[in-house]
Write a protein that holds these residues in place. Sequence first.
Motif, short mmCIF file in Angstrom:
data_model
loop_
_atom_site.label_atom_id
_atom_site.label_comp_id
_atom_site.label_asym_id
_atom_site.label_seq_id
_atom_site.Cartn_x
_atom_site.Cartn_y
_atom_site.Cartn_z
N TRP A 142 -21.14 30.08 -3.29
CA TRP A 142 -20.02 29.66 -2.99
C TRP A 142 -18.59 31.04 -2.92
O TRP A 142 -18.74 31.72 -3.81
CB TRP A 142 -20.17 28.90 -4.53
N ARG A 143 -18.30 31.12 -1.26
CA ARG A 143 -17.41 31.84 -1.40
C ARG A 143 -15.81 31.76 -1.92
O ARG A 143 -15.25 31.85 -0.81
CB ARG A 143 -17.58 32.22 0.55
N PHE A 144 -15.92 31.84 -2.98
CA PHE A 144 -14.75 31.92 -3.83
C PHE A 144 -14.18 32.57 -4.57
O PHE A 144 -14.76 33.15 -5.48
CB PHE A 144 -13.87 30.28 -3.40
N PRO A 145 -13.36 33.60 -5.10
CA PRO A 145 -13.23 34.36 -5.29
C PRO A 145 -13.33 33.95 -7.20
O PRO A 145 -13.43 34.63 -8.27
CB PRO A 145 -11.53 34.93 -5.46
N ASP A 146 -12.49 32.56 -7.49
CA ASP A 146 -13.26 32.06 -8.72
C ASP A 146 -13.22 30.34 -8.45
O ASP A 146 -13.64 29.91 -7.11
CB ASP A 146 -11.69 31.63 -9.83
N GLU A 147 -13.94 29.86 -10.00
CA GLU A 147 -14.13 28.36 -9.84
C GLU A 147 -12.97 27.79 -9.35
O GLU A 147 -13.16 26.45 -8.69
CB GLU A 147 -14.95 28.15 -10.92
N HIS A 148 -11.52 28.49 -9.43
CA HIS A 148 -10.56 27.59 -9.47
C HIS A 148 -10.36 27.33 -7.66
O HIS A 148 -9.75 25.67 -7.26
CB HIS A 148 -9.35 28.09 -10.17
N LYS A 149 -10.46 27.83 -7.00
CA LYS A 149 -10.33 27.89 -5.95
C LYS A 149 -11.45 26.94 -4.93
O LYS A 149 -11.08 26.61 -4.78
CB LYS A 149 -10.67 29.35 -5.00
N MET A 150 -12.56 26.62 -6.11
CA MET A 150 -14.05 26.43 -5.04
C MET A 150 -13.39 24.51 -5.40
O MET A 150 -13.34 23.83 -5.05
CB MET A 150 -14.91 26.43 -6.47
N PHE A 151 -13.00 24.84 -7.27
CA PHE A 151 -12.55 23.06 -7.00
C PHE A 151 -11.65 22.82 -5.75
O PHE A 151 -11.52 21.40 -5.57
CB PHE A 151 -11.74 23.27 -8.92
N HIS A 153 -10.97 23.61 -3.62
CA HIS A 153 -11.53 23.27 -1.79
C HIS A 153 -12.25 21.72 -1.71
O HIS A 153 -12.18 21.11 -0.71
CB HIS A 153 -12.20 24.98 -1.51
N LEU A 154 -13.00 21.77 -2.90
CA LEU A 154 -14.22 20.22 -3.02
C LEU A 154 -12.72 19.54 -3.26
O LEU A 154 -13.33 17.65 -2.18
CB LEU A 154 -14.93 20.90 -4.29
N LEU A 155 -11.96 19.68 -3.76
CA LEU A 155 -10.94 18.45 -4.23
C LEU A 155 -9.90 17.96 -2.76
O LEU A 155 -9.11 17.31 -2.76
CB LEU A 155 -9.89 18.03 -4.97
N GLU A 156 -10.05 18.88 -1.84
CA GLU A 156 -9.28 18.90 -0.75
C GLU A 156 -7.74 19.27 -0.92
O GLU A 156 -6.67 18.25 -0.46
CB GLU A 156 -9.57 17.55 0.65
#
Length: 345
Positions: A142-151, A153-156
């Motif tokens: 999961w190539r994001f510096p933190d989970e917030h940026k992952m969220f 991304h997933l939420l577009e």
Amino acid sequence: MATLDADRQILPRIALLLGDCTGIGPELCARVLSDGRLSDAGRLVVVGDVRVLEQGMRDAGVSLSWHAVSSVDEIDWSRPDVPIIDLKNTDPAGLPRGAMSAESGRLTGETLADAVAMTRRGKVDAITFAPLNKAALYAGGWRFPDEHKMFAHLLEHRGYFSEMNVLDNQWMSRVTSHVSLRQALDQITSQSITDAIGLADRTMRRAGFARPRLAVAALNPHAGEGGLFGSEEIEIITPAVAAAAESGIDCRGPFPADTVYLKAFAGEYDGVVAMYHDQGQIATKLRGFNRGVTVTAGLEAVFTTPAHGTAFDIVGKGVASTGALENAVRLAAKLAGGGTVRSAM
């Protein structure tokens, strides 16, 4: 009894995730679920693997009744036992305890993605996740510096968002976050400061503040001492604060960072906007490490988590404090319910 059941049906539906199974998350979740201490806050459904929850029960020395469901739609919320959507994706027996694991990070990310998909389908109103490990998440693909940026991304998601920390109903936000200090200095601009102040105001209003009182921290020692220690306060921060105030936000500053938190914790302000991550985190973690909550602010879904980490040094000892997780659930319920739910924050 009918009235109690009816009251429960209006509580927000919160997906509770067990966190990285190599850390203390499963223990924390098992402990708060075992005695129903959060039943007045929201309707909790565990999303994860039953085997991880059972490991948490062993670590915490508790037992609890649960029943598996395949979707939130199947849940009978009047039942006293805990509903769990068993993803059957994580066998903790095959993963190291108290250590960073790329495989555990991969599986943690998969579980988070499943929960995010539930929010997009309108099946849950908020997500509270027990501590995860950012390095494990990244190493797991999961190539994001933190989970917030992952969220995001997933939420577009398009547009500004950030995380905030909440402790004793004091809201701490920042202009820059999970970047190096050198990068943070380049990212502190009039626009980023205005964005951060606006996001703090909107998020706190959602949590029930009629008109949040915000203090803005300076960047340089002594707020630059009139330009002696730097000109950012004069050229960037002061004009940005003034512009935000003119838009109707109750904000003041910049104040020296080594004293602004004393003002906030004394009750002069409801929150502080810091310029960079550690400027705010050091103050809040010193005040209450085991009580703080991190909120992902600015996204269409509600995310909360304990502000502390996976605590690898105490995994399996049964001594982890649940205070921050309890506060995270209550704050998620408050944000999902428009600030109407009683909170321990």
